[in-house]
Design a protein around this motif. Structure first.
Motif, PDB file in Angstrom:
ATOM      1  N   ARG A  65       6.268 -10.841   1.968  1.00 36.33           N
ATOM      2  CA  ARG A  65       6.432  -9.380   1.853  1.00 36.33           C
ATOM      3  C   ARG A  65       5.128  -8.678   2.218  1.00 36.33           C
ATOM      4  NH1 ARG A  65       8.975  -7.791  -3.772  1.00 36.33           N
ATOM      5  NH2 ARG A  65       9.100  -5.811  -2.652  1.00 36.33           N
ATOM      6  N   PRO A  66       4.773  -8.700   3.512  1.00 41.28           N
ATOM      7  CA  PRO A  66       3.540  -8.024   3.930  1.00 41.28           C
ATOM      8  C   PRO A  66       3.630  -6.529   3.696  1.00 41.28           C
ATOM      9  CG  PRO A  66       4.856  -8.645   5.833  1.00 41.28           C
ATOM     10  CD  PRO A  66       5.506  -9.280   4.648  1.00 41.28           C
ATOM     11  N   ARG A  67       2.487  -5.913   3.400  1.00 41.36           N
ATOM     12  CA  ARG A  67       2.462  -4.470   3.118  1.00 41.36           C
ATOM     13  C   ARG A  67       2.238  -3.643   4.384  1.00 41.36           C
ATOM     14  NH1 ARG A  67       4.977  -4.105  -1.325  1.00 41.36           N
ATOM     15  NH2 ARG A  67       4.330  -1.909  -1.292  1.00 41.36           N
ATOM     16  N   GLU A  68       1.627  -4.250   5.392  1.00 41.78           N
ATOM     17  CA  GLU A  68       1.320  -3.485   6.606  1.00 41.78           C
ATOM     18  C   GLU A  68       1.323  -4.411   7.819  1.00 41.78           C
ATOM     19  OE1 GLU A  68      -2.538  -1.813   5.920  1.00 41.78           O
ATOM     20  OE2 GLU A  68      -3.586  -3.684   6.377  1.00 41.78           O
ATOM     21  N   HIS A  77      -3.539   0.064  11.771  1.00 43.15           N
ATOM     22  CA  HIS A  77      -2.687  -0.552  10.755  1.00 43.15           C
ATOM     23  C   HIS A  77      -1.545   0.403  10.412  1.00 43.15           C
ATOM     24  CE1 HIS A  77      -5.132  -4.099   9.840  1.00 43.15           C
ATOM     25  NE2 HIS A  77      -6.181  -3.320  10.119  1.00 43.15           N
ATOM     26  N   VAL A  78      -0.331  -0.145  10.252  1.00 49.30           N
ATOM     27  CA  VAL A  78       0.867   0.651   9.980  1.00 49.30           C
ATOM     28  C   VAL A  78       1.519   0.131   8.708  1.00 49.30           C
ATOM     29  CG1 VAL A  78       3.145   1.298  10.852  1.00 49.30           C
ATOM     30  CG2 VAL A  78       1.240   0.992  12.461  1.00 49.30           C
ATOM     31  N   PRO A  79       1.775   1.009   7.716  1.00 53.19           N
ATOM     32  CA  PRO A  79       2.448   0.543   6.491  1.00 53.19           C
ATOM     33  C   PRO A  79       3.886   0.156   6.779  1.00 53.19           C
ATOM     34  CG  PRO A  79       2.188   2.931   6.476  1.00 53.19           C
ATOM     35  CD  PRO A  79       1.421   2.442   7.665  1.00 53.19           C
ATOM     36  N   LEU A  80       4.389  -0.859   6.070  1.00 56.65           N
ATOM     37  CA  LEU A  80       5.756  -1.332   6.255  1.00 56.65           C
ATOM     38  C   LEU A  80       6.641  -0.849   5.112  1.00 56.65           C
ATOM     39  CD1 LEU A  80       5.096  -5.013   7.387  1.00 56.65           C
ATOM     40  CD2 LEU A  80       5.669  -3.053   8.826  1.00 56.65           C
ATOM     41  N   PRO A  94       8.614   1.254  18.332  1.00 56.53           N
ATOM     42  CA  PRO A  94       8.588   0.022  19.121  1.00 56.53           C
ATOM     43  C   PRO A  94       7.183  -0.312  19.623  1.00 56.53           C
ATOM     44  CG  PRO A  94      10.447   1.390  19.772  1.00 56.53           C
ATOM     45  CD  PRO A  94       9.584   2.228  18.874  1.00 56.53           C
ATOM     46  N   GLY A  95       6.925  -1.603  19.753  1.00 56.85           N
ATOM     47  CA  GLY A  95       5.632  -2.051  20.245  1.00 56.85           C
ATOM     48  C   GLY A  95       5.348  -3.467  19.790  1.00 56.85           C
ATOM     49  N   HIS A  96       4.110  -3.903  19.979  1.00 56.35           N
ATOM     50  CA  HIS A  96       3.691  -5.247  19.578  1.00 56.35           C
ATOM     51  C   HIS A  96       2.789  -5.145  18.353  1.00 56.35           C
ATOM     52  CE1 HIS A  96       5.314  -7.716  22.870  1.00 56.35           C
ATOM     53  NE2 HIS A  96       5.165  -6.618  23.606  1.00 56.35           N
ATOM     54  N   TYR A  97       3.061  -6.004  17.358  1.00 60.65           N
ATOM     55  CA  TYR A  97       2.359  -5.957  16.075  1.00 60.65           C
ATOM     56  C   TYR A  97       1.938  -7.357  15.648  1.00 60.65           C
ATOM     57  CZ  TYR A  97       4.407  -1.278  15.615  1.00 60.65           C
ATOM     58  OH  TYR A  97       4.764   0.033  15.807  1.00 60.65           O
ATOM     59  N   LEU A  98       0.952  -7.399  14.761  1.00 62.69           N
ATOM     60  CA  LEU A  98       0.560  -8.628  14.091  1.00 62.69           C
ATOM     61  C   LEU A  98       0.791  -8.484  12.596  1.00 62.69           C
ATOM     62  CD1 LEU A  98      -2.785  -9.870  15.725  1.00 62.69           C
ATOM     63  CD2 LEU A  98      -0.514 -10.904  15.903  1.00 62.69           C
ATOM     64  N   LEU A  99       1.429  -9.481  11.990  1.00 64.76           N
ATOM     65  CA  LEU A  99       1.606  -9.528  10.544  1.00 64.76           C
ATOM     66  C   LEU A  99       0.699 -10.623   9.983  1.00 64.76           C
ATOM     67  CD1 LEU A  99       5.507  -9.393  10.157  1.00 64.76           C
ATOM     68  CD2 LEU A  99       3.900  -7.493  10.039  1.00 64.76           C
ATOM     69  N   GLN A 100       0.030 -10.327   8.875  1.00 65.05           N
ATOM     70  CA  GLN A 100      -0.754 -11.345   8.190  1.00 65.05           C
ATOM     71  C   GLN A 100       0.114 -11.956   7.100  1.00 65.05           C
ATOM     72  OE1 GLN A 100      -3.996 -11.979   9.307  1.00 65.05           O
ATOM     73  NE2 GLN A 100      -3.675 -13.876   8.150  1.00 65.05           N
ATOM     74  N   ARG A 104      -1.713 -17.389   7.934  1.00 67.67           N
ATOM     75  CA  ARG A 104      -1.303 -17.370   9.335  1.00 67.67           C
ATOM     76  C   ARG A 104      -0.914 -15.968   9.786  1.00 67.67           C
ATOM     77  NH1 ARG A 104       4.311 -17.427  10.279  1.00 67.67           N
ATOM     78  NH2 ARG A 104       5.550 -17.551   8.359  1.00 67.67           N
ATOM     79  N   GLU A 105      -0.946 -15.774  11.099  1.00 65.84           N
ATOM     80  CA  GLU A 105      -0.541 -14.501  11.688  1.00 65.84           C
ATOM     81  C   GLU A 105       0.794 -14.678  12.413  1.00 65.84           C
ATOM     82  OE1 GLU A 105      -4.524 -11.928  12.753  1.00 65.84           O
ATOM     83  OE2 GLU A 105      -3.781 -13.346  14.241  1.00 65.84           O
TER      84      GLU A 105
END
Length: 652
Positions: A65-68, A77-80, A94-100, A104-105
């Motif tokens: 449950r990532p927060r951003e 950084h974008v809040p989820l 829309p776009g490309h994102y990285l989740l921590q 791992r990413e």
């Protein structure tokens, strides 16, 4: 069938059971399954996908449950959003994102719900979009050296725009192996880079610089003589233009402002262009020496681009490698000028590029991504009414599991490159985005089998690129179409193709244009069919009769079927009064329900010969070699006719 074998096949994405073009259920033979398992064996799926593709705002469906998320496009950084059920949702934009995710990413591609479409174009009252399609190589203009090019496209495009049209769809213009008599634009060396023959450098360098290069290269006589030929000699064109472009670079290309623009292009291309340029330089040298241009027949050290042999070649032939880079810059400049001219003349779409299904197994794309490519098998098509023995196209394709494991890197690069060059993209055989027919080496096309692809991931990436470049998407959905695929494509904003000769009901009667799909592009014919005038006259039947040595009974039967089809079409066309059956057909397509209509120039000019006769060799038919003679009065009159009826919506 052995249950264990069937389970292994299903796990590898092989369709054990499928339905043929006649609606009959089929089962793969055990030998086919064994062969497909063998060629797919080195492409096992990974546990964690390198890239997850989701629709904007949709639940991510993951235990974490990532927060951003970190947006790779905006570097912010974008809040989820977390809903009442505790589910984490993808970003709305829309776009490309990285989740921590712990240690791992996860790379996330957030896609819009559908592709950019005709309704999203800048409005022009209530007119519906239309344009023409052209075999670029076959176009003519003064001082073209015997080969169609971007300047000829621009000339046709201006006439289309003057009549109120919005687009000109192109034959494929991918980077090619130095061509021989069997050249096909659908057998590219590398799809992300451009063909460097079908360009008009005078558009960038000026006519004086081109003519100076013609004199210095000794190609002036060959240039003039080539313009008189009704058929293209691809090998001669390649030899002549290679010498001419080399002379142009050695003269005009050394000017400081040209070098500066070229250097900027190299910086923007980064490391992606160099491997292709290196490969193309070696292919050129191999052709000059009379050796194979297929990298699989070169020294085994060429299988490793970091090998000492490859690095030594790069150093010893640095000028040749730079020349290939220069040609890519020149081609990009030429087509950029053409697209700007079309939009400046009033077109809303401009160039519609054509993406080939596969690529040469011995070419640049296969060499650069060889770890992702299925070896020892070609793609093709199963038997159908037109090809009872099936088809082996001799082309390579990516293995679905390896493509997925790479984060779809080659496809994402390919879409970005092609969509940045125009306002539309036609995807040849888009059925292959759902499943591809693979023919293992040594087997007949009849004994091939379908391998599934991650369709929804691919369509999500397509939609994301489509909106990023404001580029509409057309998918050639003709052939043995899986159940519900056309609806899935429509739901994702991908236009299908309604072609006049094929748009019929279950009884074989032609469907009135008012009932054609509103999520498809209307066309009067395609490059694999005879133009309308040739179809009516049975021109293709005469050619097929010679190629396949039909006896008199077979010829008579084919003619009877064609006469019956022509009568059926004429009955449908009675509701579209015109001065000739050909014009009635154009009117019907123009008044169809489709949001975009495309008319091949062969139909606009009432030509009879088709660009390509599938299933024939160069000795049997001059495929991809015909030059088109267009006469301005006839062109303009027909375009105005189309425009007038495109403003009318068919009824009934």
């Amino acid at each position: 069938m052995n249950a264990a074998l069937q389970q292994r096949a299903l796990a590898a994405g092989i369709e054990v059971a499928w339905t043929d073009a006649q609606g009959q259920p089929r089962l793969l033979a055990a030998d086919t399954i064994d062969a497909l398992l063998q060629v797919l064996g080195s492409h096992a799926a990974g546990d964690d996908p390198a890239l997850r593709v989701v629709v904007a705002g949709a639940p991510l469906g993951m235990p974490e449950r990532p927060r951003e998320a970190f947006c790779l496009d905006t570097r912010r950084h974008v809040p989820l959003l977390h809903d009442a059920q505790g589910r984490v949702h993808a970003p709305d934009h829309p776009g490309h994102y990285l989740l921590q995710l712990g240690s791992r990413e996860q790379h996330l591609a957030v896609a819009p719900a559908r592709c950019y479409g005709v309704a999203d174009l800048a409005s022009r009252s209530s007119e519906r979009a239309w344009g023409v399609s052209a075999q670029v190589y076959g176009l003519r203009r003064s001082d073209d050296g015997g080969l169609g090019d971007n300047q000829a496209v621009a000339a046709v495009g201006r006439h289309v725009a003057a009549a109120g049209g919005d687009a000109i769809a192109l034959s494929p213009l991918h980077a090619a192996t130095p061509p021989d008599e069997g050249f096909s634009p659908y057998s590219p060396s590398h799809r992300a880079w451009l063909d460097t023959l079908q360009i008009a450098p005078a558009q960038v360098a000026g006519t004086e610089a081109l003519h100076d290069a013609l004199e210095r290269s000794g190609q002036l006589q060959a240039w003039v003589q080539s313009e008189r030929s009704p058929l293209i000699d691809w090998h001669a064109q390649d030899t002549m233009r290679h010498r001419l472009w080399t002379s142009l670079r050695q003269g005009w290309g050394q000017q400081p402002e040209v070098r500066s623009a070229f250097d900027a292009f190299l910086r923007e291309a980064g490391d992606s262009l160099y491997p292709h340029a290196l490969f193309a330089a070696h292919q050129r040298l191999a052709r000059t020496r009379g050796e194979s241009t297929d990298w699989r027949h070169w020294d085994s050290d060429w299988a490793d681009p970091d090998s000492a042999l490859v690095q030594d070649f790069a150093q010893r032939h640095a000028s040749a490698v730079e020349h290939e880079c220069f040609l890519q810059w020149l081609a990009a400049q030429c087509w950029q000028h053409t697209q700007a001219q079309l939009l400046g003349s009033g077109q809303r779409i401009g160039l519609i590029w054509d993406l080939a299904t596969g690529f040469e197994p011995g070419g640049s794309e296969a060499w650069q991504h060889r770890g992702l490519v299925v070896q020892d098998a070609h793609i093709g098509a199963p038997p159908d009414a037109f090809n009872p023995d099936g088809q082996d196209w001799g082309l390579a394709a990516y293995a679905p599991a390896s493509l997925q494991r790479s984060g779809y890197a080659p496809l994402r690069t390919l879409l970005d490159r092609m969509m940045s060059r125009g306002g539309g993209l036609r995807i040849d055989h888009i059925l292959g985005w759902s499943r591809l027919w693979f023919v293992p080496a040594g087997m007949s096309p009849r004994d091939g089998g379908y391998v599934r692809y991650p369709l929804h991931d691919l369509l999500g990436l397509l939609a994301l690129a489509s909106w990023r470049h404001r580029c509409l998407v057309i998918g050639e959905d003709l052939g043995t179409v899986p159940v519900d695929l056309r609806q899935t494509l429509a739901d994702h904003g991908v236009y299908g193709m309604d072609v006049l000769q094929f748009t019929r009901d279950a009884q074989g009667a032609f469907v009135p244009p008012a009932r054609w799909r509103t999520h498809a592009v209307a066309m009067s014919s395609t490059h694999d069919l005879p133009p309308l005038a040739g179809w009516r006259a049975g021109t293709d039947l005469g050619a097929l009769s010679r190629v396949h040595a039909w006896n008199s009974q077979e010829q008579a039967m084919a003619l009877r079927r064609r006469h019956h089809d022509v009568e059926q079409l004429d009955r449908m066309l009675q509701g579209f009064p015109a001065s000739s059956p050909a014009q009635a057909a154009l009117r019907a397509v123009a008044e169809s329900a489709a949001p975009l209509a495309l008319f091949p120039l062969e139909d606009v000019l009432a030509e009879r010969q088709q660009p390509n006769l599938p299933g024939t060799t160069p000795a049997q038919h001059p495929n991809w070699r015909r030059r088109l003679s267009w006469r301005v009065p006839r062109l303009d009159a027909t375009l105005r006719w189309i425009a007038r009826h495109r403003r009318t919506r068919a009824h009934g």
